[in-house]
Design a protein around this motif. Structure first.
Motif, PDB file in Angstrom:
ATOM      1  N   ASP A   1      16.022  34.341  37.623  1.00  0.00           N
ATOM      2  CA  ASP A   1      16.228  35.746  36.742  1.00  0.00           C
ATOM      3  C   ASP A   1      17.835  36.067  37.015  1.00  0.00           C
ATOM      4  OD1 ASP A   1      13.770  35.985  35.799  1.00  0.00           O
ATOM      5  OD2 ASP A   1      13.041  37.236  37.460  1.00  0.00           O
ATOM      6  N   ASP A   2      18.295  35.784  38.134  1.00  0.00           N
ATOM      7  CA  ASP A   2      19.617  35.926  38.653  1.00  0.00           C
ATOM      8  C   ASP A   2      20.680  35.014  37.993  1.00  0.00           C
ATOM      9  OD1 ASP A   2      19.712  38.053  40.648  1.00  0.00           O
ATOM     10  OD2 ASP A   2      18.790  36.753  41.837  1.00  0.00           O
ATOM     11  N   LEU A   3      20.194  33.841  37.509  1.00  0.00           N
ATOM     12  CA  LEU A   3      20.702  32.797  36.547  1.00  0.00           C
ATOM     13  C   LEU A   3      21.010  33.605  35.190  1.00  0.00           C
ATOM     14  CD1 LEU A   3      22.121  29.737  36.658  1.00  0.00           C
ATOM     15  CD2 LEU A   3      19.960  29.293  35.757  1.00  0.00           C
ATOM     16  N   ARG A   4      19.915  33.715  34.787  1.00  0.00           N
ATOM     17  CA  ARG A   4      20.090  34.271  33.110  1.00  0.00           C
ATOM     18  C   ARG A   4      21.031  35.726  33.109  1.00  0.00           C
ATOM     19  NH1 ARG A   4      14.665  32.623  33.201  1.00  0.00           N
ATOM     20  NH2 ARG A   4      13.841  34.464  34.209  1.00  0.00           N
ATOM     21  N   ARG A   5      20.949  36.394  34.241  1.00  0.00           N
ATOM     22  CA  ARG A   5      21.896  37.391  34.235  1.00  0.00           C
ATOM     23  C   ARG A   5      23.561  37.113  34.066  1.00  0.00           C
ATOM     24  NH1 ARG A   5      18.427  39.116  38.562  1.00  0.00           N
ATOM     25  NH2 ARG A   5      17.056  41.139  37.678  1.00  0.00           N
ATOM     26  N   LEU A   6      23.659  35.584  34.230  1.00  0.00           N
ATOM     27  CA  LEU A   6      25.266  35.332  34.107  1.00  0.00           C
ATOM     28  C   LEU A   6      25.380  34.633  32.822  1.00  0.00           C
ATOM     29  CD1 LEU A   6      25.783  33.276  37.548  1.00  0.00           C
ATOM     30  CD2 LEU A   6      26.226  35.612  37.060  1.00  0.00           C
ATOM     31  N   GLU A   7      24.197  34.702  32.011  1.00  0.00           N
ATOM     32  CA  GLU A   7      24.350  33.981  30.624  1.00  0.00           C
ATOM     33  C   GLU A   7      25.104  34.949  29.650  1.00  0.00           C
ATOM     34  OE1 GLU A   7      20.245  32.867  29.738  1.00  0.00           O
ATOM     35  OE2 GLU A   7      20.315  31.197  30.878  1.00  0.00           O
ATOM     36  N   PRO A   8      25.398  34.453  28.498  1.00  0.00           N
ATOM     37  CA  PRO A   8      25.981  35.417  27.538  1.00  0.00           C
ATOM     38  C   PRO A   8      24.973  36.663  27.208  1.00  0.00           C
ATOM     39  CG  PRO A   8      26.360  33.282  26.889  1.00  0.00           C
ATOM     40  CD  PRO A   8      25.498  33.145  28.050  1.00  0.00           C
ATOM     41  N   GLY A   9      25.563  37.578  27.249  1.00  0.00           N
ATOM     42  CA  GLY A   9      24.629  39.098  27.081  1.00  0.00           C
ATOM     43  C   GLY A   9      23.860  39.584  28.327  1.00  0.00           C
ATOM     44  N   GLY A  10      23.840  38.775  29.420  1.00  0.00           N
ATOM     45  CA  GLY A  10      23.316  38.916  30.571  1.00  0.00           C
ATOM     46  C   GLY A  10      24.166  40.187  31.276  1.00  0.00           C
ATOM     47  N   VAL A  11      23.656  40.859  32.018  1.00  0.00           N
ATOM     48  CA  VAL A  11      23.982  42.025  32.694  1.00  0.00           C
ATOM     49  C   VAL A  11      25.487  41.868  33.676  1.00  0.00           C
ATOM     50  CG1 VAL A  11      22.031  43.353  32.662  1.00  0.00           C
ATOM     51  CG2 VAL A  11      22.471  41.953  34.752  1.00  0.00           C
ATOM     52  N   LEU A  12      25.302  40.451  34.187  1.00  0.00           N
ATOM     53  CA  LEU A  12      26.353  40.210  35.113  1.00  0.00           C
ATOM     54  C   LEU A  12      27.315  39.332  34.356  1.00  0.00           C
ATOM     55  CD1 LEU A  12      24.647  39.393  38.317  1.00  0.00           C
ATOM     56  CD2 LEU A  12      25.816  41.560  37.848  1.00  0.00           C
ATOM     57  N   GLU A  13      27.356  39.038  33.143  1.00  0.00           N
ATOM     58  CA  GLU A  13      28.380  38.122  32.256  1.00  0.00           C
ATOM     59  C   GLU A  13      29.510  38.981  32.311  1.00  0.00           C
ATOM     60  OE1 GLU A  13      30.631  36.638  28.870  1.00  0.00           O
ATOM     61  OE2 GLU A  13      29.592  38.691  29.415  1.00  0.00           O
ATOM     62  N   PRO A  14      29.814  40.149  32.000  1.00  0.00           N
ATOM     63  CA  PRO A  14      31.156  40.889  32.125  1.00  0.00           C
ATOM     64  C   PRO A  14      31.809  40.590  33.373  1.00  0.00           C
ATOM     65  CG  PRO A  14      29.448  42.260  31.036  1.00  0.00           C
ATOM     66  CD  PRO A  14      28.655  41.246  31.711  1.00  0.00           C
ATOM     67  N   LEU A  15      30.985  40.867  34.334  1.00  0.00           N
ATOM     68  CA  LEU A  15      31.663  40.855  35.754  1.00  0.00           C
ATOM     69  C   LEU A  15      32.182  39.233  35.937  1.00  0.00           C
ATOM     70  CD1 LEU A  15      32.010  41.550  38.818  1.00  0.00           C
ATOM     71  CD2 LEU A  15      29.733  40.971  39.262  1.00  0.00           C
ATOM     72  N   VAL A  16      31.245  38.183  35.945  1.00  0.00           N
ATOM     73  CA  VAL A  16      31.910  37.041  36.128  1.00  0.00           C
ATOM     74  C   VAL A  16      32.833  36.272  35.222  1.00  0.00           C
ATOM     75  CG1 VAL A  16      29.949  36.368  37.528  1.00  0.00           C
ATOM     76  CG2 VAL A  16      30.114  35.726  34.913  1.00  0.00           C
TER      77      VAL A  16
END
Length: 343
Positions: free
Chosen positions: A60-75
């Motif tokens: 689930d944390d991995l998917r947050r880094l994918e395009p559109g994920g909630v953490l993608e803008p951060l990383v």
């Protein structure tokens, strides 16, 4: 990856961030060191490192880094925080993060077997490639900036990343122009300030002679010069404020819980920080700043923006950084005392 020592690494994310900063500084040419956003990296780096570490163990944390994920803008900030603009330098910044996290990870696995180490290495590579892809997408947006299309970038303790100017962002079938993002933030802050009964100020800071910089330097050199301007502003903006860069040489600060005196002090600090940055062709960079205070200068975003613009133009015309106080409408035309100045 249930075997990833995430719980052991999470308390060390600040140390991991320090290692990343040192690695970035070591690989950067000396003349580019000023473009590394050390203050921002110190603030946002631990959150990026934590996101990477958590993604090692949880899908689930991995998917947050994918395009559109909630953490993608951060990383996606990974390259920018390291002062990287070109794709190659963005990748080097991500590689530096990869190496530091891997070193910390290996330190927690002294007795691991070869298969476990190989599995963790593969998982970390997957995480890092998501970070790299996000950072490269942001870098491509920055390339548009150097061609004259500028992003409006909003920064607070929690990031408010935005798309490049002129490019609409669609959500549920409705398009929202980038300008509306930061102006909408001003309007939201006005509502919150009025409800809470607290002051709010809006500041405009614009780099003087920006057109000369663009005309005299290559796009890369000009971008580095403008980067020093942005970095100087980031150094004085407080965690509770919001910074929106309308262009590379023009920025707005939404100063929460701040009245006129505090806004004047913030504007003066911003002007001093830019002047103290690395000079351009032997002369210090300078700015003109204007400010508007909720209630005293207007009660909506349009009126505050207009007053801040007027104050900025008055400062530029007077040859000072900040106008202390604008005269009432028409006073300058009837022989009034005129504005008071802050040099």
């Amino acid at each position: 990856m249930g075997d990833a020592p995430v719980e052991a690494l999470l308390p060390r994310v600040e140390d991991i961030t320090k290692g990343w900063l040192l690695a970035v500084l070591e690989q950067a040419p000396l003349e580019d060191a000023a473009s590394i956003l050390a203050a921002d990296l110190a603030r946002d780096g631990p959150r990026i490192c934590e996101a990477v570490v958590r993604a090692l163990a949880d899908d689930d944390d991995l998917r947050r880094l994918e395009p559109g994920g909630v953490l993608e803008p951060l990383v996606s900030l990974t390259g920018e925080l390291a002062g990287a603009q070109l794709s190659e330098s963005v990748s080097r910044a991500v590689d530096a993060l990869h190496a530091v996290v891997w070193s910390a990870l290996r330190g927690e696995l002294p007795g691991a077997d070869a298969d476990e180490i190989a599995a963790l290495a593969e998982r970390l590579q997957l995480v890092v490639e998501l970070v790299r892809a996000a950072a490269l997408r942001r870098s491509e947006t920055g390339a548009a900036t150097r061609e004259g299309v500028y992003p409006i970038r909003a920064t607070r303790a929690a990031d408010l990343p935005t798309p490049p100017a002129g490019e609409a962002q669609e959500s549920e079938g409705a398009a929202q122009a980038p300008d509306a993002l930061w102006i909408g933030a001003v309007e939201d802050e006005i509502v919150q300030a009025e409800q809470a009964g607290v002051p709010l100020s809006l500041l405009l800071v614009e780099l003087d002679d920006a057109s000369r910089v663009q005309a005299a330097e290559t796009p890369t050199e000009a971008s580095a010069t403008f980067g020093r301007f942005a970095q100087a502003l980031r150094g004085v903006v407080r965690r509770r404020d919001l910074l929106a860069c309308e262009t590379e040489s023009r920025a707005w600060i939404i100063a929460r819980d701040t009245g006129r005196v505090g806004a004047q002090a913030l504007a003066s600090r911003a002007a001093s920080a830019v002047t103290e940055a690395r000079p351009w062709r032997g002369a210090p960079l300078t700015v003109s700043a204007g400010l508007a205070v909720l209630g005293e200068d207007g009660r909506d975003s349009a009126s505050l923006i207009e007053v801040a613009e007027e104050a900025k133009f008055a400062a530029a015309a007077a040859g000072v950084a900040v106008i202390h106080e604008l005269p009432p409408k028409g006073e300058g035309e009837t022989g009034g005392a005129g504005p008071r100045l802050v040099s």
